[in-house]
Scaffold this motif. Sequence first.
Motif, PDB file in Angstrom:
ATOM      1  N   GLY A   1       0.827  -1.218   0.000  1.00 17.78           N
ATOM      2  CA  GLY A   1       0.000   0.000   0.000  1.00 17.78           C
ATOM      3  C   GLY A   1       0.854   1.258   0.000  1.00 17.78           C
ATOM      4  O   GLY A   1       0.459   2.284  -0.557  1.00 17.78           O
ATOM      5  N   ALA A   2       2.047   1.159   0.600  1.00 12.40           N
ATOM      6  CA  ALA A   2       2.942   2.320   0.644  1.00 12.40           C
ATOM      7  C   ALA A   2       3.320   2.757  -0.770  1.00 12.40           C
ATOM      8  O   ALA A   2       3.559   3.934  -1.024  1.00 12.40           O
ATOM      9  CB  ALA A   2       4.193   1.970   1.435  1.00 12.40           C
ATOM     10  N   PHE A   3       3.340   1.759  -1.674  1.00 10.52           N
ATOM     11  CA  PHE A   3       3.699   2.085  -3.062  1.00 10.52           C
ATOM     12  C   PHE A   3       2.576   2.846  -3.773  1.00 10.52           C
ATOM     13  O   PHE A   3       2.802   3.493  -4.777  1.00 10.52           O
ATOM     14  CB  PHE A   3       4.080   0.817  -3.826  1.00 10.52           C
ATOM     15  N   VAL A   4       1.365   2.706  -3.247  1.00 11.30           N
ATOM     16  CA  VAL A   4       0.260   3.511  -3.778  1.00 11.30           C
ATOM     17  C   VAL A   4       0.582   4.981  -3.501  1.00 11.30           C
ATOM     18  O   VAL A   4       0.406   5.851  -4.348  1.00 11.30           O
ATOM     19  CB  VAL A   4      -1.078   3.104  -3.105  1.00 11.30           C
ATOM     20  N   TYR A   5       1.117   5.207  -2.299  1.00  8.67           N
ATOM     21  CA  TYR A   5       1.482   6.573  -1.891  1.00  8.67           C
ATOM     22  C   TYR A   5       2.556   7.142  -2.814  1.00  8.67           C
ATOM     23  O   TYR A   5       2.519   8.298  -3.204  1.00  8.67           O
ATOM     24  CB  TYR A   5       1.967   6.529  -0.445  1.00  8.67           C
ATOM     25  N   PHE A   6       3.521   6.292  -3.192  1.00  3.06           N
ATOM     26  CA  PHE A   6       4.600   6.752  -4.079  1.00  3.06           C
ATOM     27  C   PHE A   6       4.141   6.877  -5.534  1.00  3.06           C
ATOM     28  O   PHE A   6       4.864   7.346  -6.389  1.00  3.06           O
ATOM     29  CB  PHE A   6       5.792   5.781  -4.030  1.00  3.06           C
ATOM     30  N   GLY A   7       2.971   6.340  -5.809  1.00  2.70           N
ATOM     31  CA  GLY A   7       2.459   6.446  -7.175  1.00  2.70           C
ATOM     32  C   GLY A   7       2.858   5.288  -8.068  1.00  2.70           C
ATOM     33  O   GLY A   7       2.680   5.346  -9.284  1.00  2.70           O
ATOM     34  N   ALA A   8       3.419   4.215  -7.453  1.00  2.00           N
ATOM     35  CA  ALA A   8       3.850   3.085  -8.278  1.00  2.00           C
ATOM     36  C   ALA A   8       2.675   2.275  -8.784  1.00  2.00           C
ATOM     37  O   ALA A   8       2.739   1.636  -9.832  1.00  2.00           O
ATOM     38  CB  ALA A   8       4.776   2.184  -7.478  1.00  2.00           C
ATOM     39  N   VAL A   9       1.597   2.268  -7.997  1.00  2.00           N
ATOM     40  CA  VAL A   9       0.470   1.404  -8.339  1.00  2.00           C
ATOM     41  C   VAL A   9      -0.818   2.038  -7.799  1.00  2.00           C
ATOM     42  O   VAL A   9      -0.782   2.757  -6.791  1.00  2.00           O
ATOM     43  CB  VAL A   9       0.701  -0.015  -7.758  1.00  2.00           C
ATOM     44  N   SER A  10      -1.917   1.756  -8.475  1.00  2.00           N
ATOM     45  CA  SER A  10      -3.188   2.309  -7.990  1.00  2.00           C
ATOM     46  C   SER A  10      -3.818   1.314  -7.010  1.00  2.00           C
ATOM     47  O   SER A  10      -3.505   0.117  -7.062  1.00  2.00           O
ATOM     48  CB  SER A  10      -4.123   2.545  -9.166  1.00  2.00           C
ATOM     49  N   PRO A  11      -4.701   1.769  -6.123  1.00  2.79           N
ATOM     50  CA  PRO A  11      -5.333   0.849  -5.164  1.00  2.79           C
ATOM     51  C   PRO A  11      -6.046  -0.302  -5.874  1.00  2.79           C
ATOM     52  O   PRO A  11      -5.993  -1.447  -5.419  1.00  2.79           O
ATOM     53  CB  PRO A  11      -6.331   1.740  -4.419  1.00  2.79           C
ATOM     54  N   ALA A  12      -6.694  -0.017  -6.989  1.00  2.00           N
ATOM     55  CA  ALA A  12      -7.415  -1.079  -7.709  1.00  2.00           C
ATOM     56  C   ALA A  12      -6.440  -2.144  -8.207  1.00  2.00           C
ATOM     57  O   ALA A  12      -6.696  -3.351  -8.109  1.00  2.00           O
ATOM     58  CB  ALA A  12      -8.174  -0.479  -8.881  1.00  2.00           C
ATOM     59  N   LYS A  13      -5.278  -1.702  -8.695  1.00  2.00           N
ATOM     60  CA  LYS A  13      -4.277  -2.641  -9.205  1.00  2.00           C
ATOM     61  C   LYS A  13      -3.700  -3.482  -8.066  1.00  2.00           C
ATOM     62  O   LYS A  13      -3.386  -4.656  -8.231  1.00  2.00           O
ATOM     63  CB  LYS A  13      -3.141  -1.893  -9.923  1.00  2.00           C
TER      64      LYS A  13
END
Lengths: 309, 317
Positions: free
Chosen positions: A130-142
């Motif tokens: 989930g931390a990578f969602v914060y960095f913009g690496a992945v979206s929550p849906a992905k």
Amino acid sequence: MKMLNPVFRRELITALRNRRTFMAVGAYVLFLLAMAAFMLYASIRLDFIEGFHPQITITIYNLLSGIQLALIILLVPAITAGQINGERERQTLDLMLVTKMSTFTIVVGKLLSSLMLVLLMIVASVPVFGAFVYFGAVSPAKLLEQTLFMLVTATMAGSVSILCSIVFKRAMVAYVFSYFVMLLLTTITAAVVGSIFNVLHTTHFNNMQLGGIFVPFILSLQWRELFTWLLALNPVVGFLSLQDAQSGTVSLDSFLTQFLFNFQDVRLTTQLPLWLVNIWINIGLSCVFVGLSSWLLMPARRLGKFSFS
Amino acid sequence: MLELVNLVKKYGKVTALDGINLHIASESIFGFVGPNGAGKTTAMKIITGLLAATSGEVRVGGANQVQSRHALAEKIGYMPDFFGVYDDLKVSEYMDFYAGTYYIPYSGRRAVIDRLLDLVNLTDKRDEYVDLLSRGMKQRLCLARSLIHDPEILVLDEPASGLDPRSRVEMKAVLRQLRSLGKTIIVSSHILPELSEMCTDIGIISHGKMIATGTVDDILRNLHSARVIQIRPLDGVEKLTDFLRTKLEAGDITQSMGGVEFPFAGDDSALAALVKDIVNNDIGLVAVSEKQGSLEDVYMQLTNPEHAAETETISVS
């Protein structure tokens, strides 16, 4: 009142009492965190240009996801392939078989129990990813798609191993065969497709050299369909396809389209991406393996003539 | 009531059960006796649904009705000849697990578990790990487990094996108590004196064939070629011996322990007449008794290989 699967409930009691369960989950999450932190730190320190590059987080996310997939493929057979044999050795299998529980309940209970640790690990690692969602690496849906992919892959690996545990009375044979099936799915499918493609491509290339005119290598539609189905069996290919669909950095689709499918989209006639086809195949395989396990576990499949009053 | 009708079980060319016929009445304790490999465990596994018979029929309750594993599980409680315990569970958790396997509602479990632990005298161990129990306690716990769904029929394979004398006595007491509660119990054992004390009926099985069934007393009486009578006179063993020689075959009369012993083929009234004759001849008697034959004698006689070749079921009622 609806009851929890008795076998799963029993295993849950002992697992929750066991400190090692929590230690294993904690150690795994810490390991993922440490890997992520190290890679981020290294990427910043090694870069000649000062500053943080969001692009690197995508690579780290993909790497950590790969570690999780490897863990599932390696750990699930180790935990599951001894489940039914363990009951045999403890001499508790017959005791379960004479109860009102169906063999399906026993198999599902055993599968859930053995997947419990891996499922806990997958769920516990969601905040790390989930931390990578914060960095913009992945979206929550992905991220949800990936978690679903991991859960389904773990279930498939578990159901294969349960089946092996029932078929092979000796625990060691069950372990070896479970790993063999996983090897078959993850490596051998890709190797077979790769080899066939290589032969076809080389033949085609040589023929074209003789002709002196470059003609693009085009596989017939049937071959493409067959290869795609073979590859869709492979969880690793499914995973790479998922990463490709998520970030575009893993160029599985471009690799396949360039060499194997001649610039066509890597889609089956179902129009589903490979990773989704892989999920459906794994759900199907899991159902088949659980059904077969339940049937094989049934004592005296033909009960004989019994009459009651 | 449980009935086995012409039950046959074959493993390839080996015949483990060869046409077993058996009728076990409700609320009785039936003892299954036989040497190792005779087919006791095979028969028990077929009754519990763990093995399919090659042919024949098992009738539970008498009438012909449905065929279902679920219905069978409800009627039969099974205790195999091994413990089958989870060492990482506490006694109450172990019982709770099996209550779950019979889908006993959560709300009613505690009462059932407490009652059964009390029955097998393990109430004070309910919070101990199964691993820490003695062999006898584990065996009693397994018995309690097999009763968790209140089955009509209990199938116990060697329940007393490996137990010390005290545990055996306790196990016997529990089984008698269960019979008084209306259970039909089928028990296999090698320990014959114990079976003869405990069982209402026994069946002797050898080489897959049932070679004798009936009550213990009837089997002993009918399978011994003749009753052995012991008479102790007040004095004058010689006088008694001389008198008996006039009535019986001389060679059979032996003197022992201040009395005489002889085989007697007649019935009770013939024996009473003989005793009256002795007294009328001025021979004072202190005791007249019938020497008890043992189940072991009968068992040895019936299960020896020579006998096995010519076996046909002896039904004693």
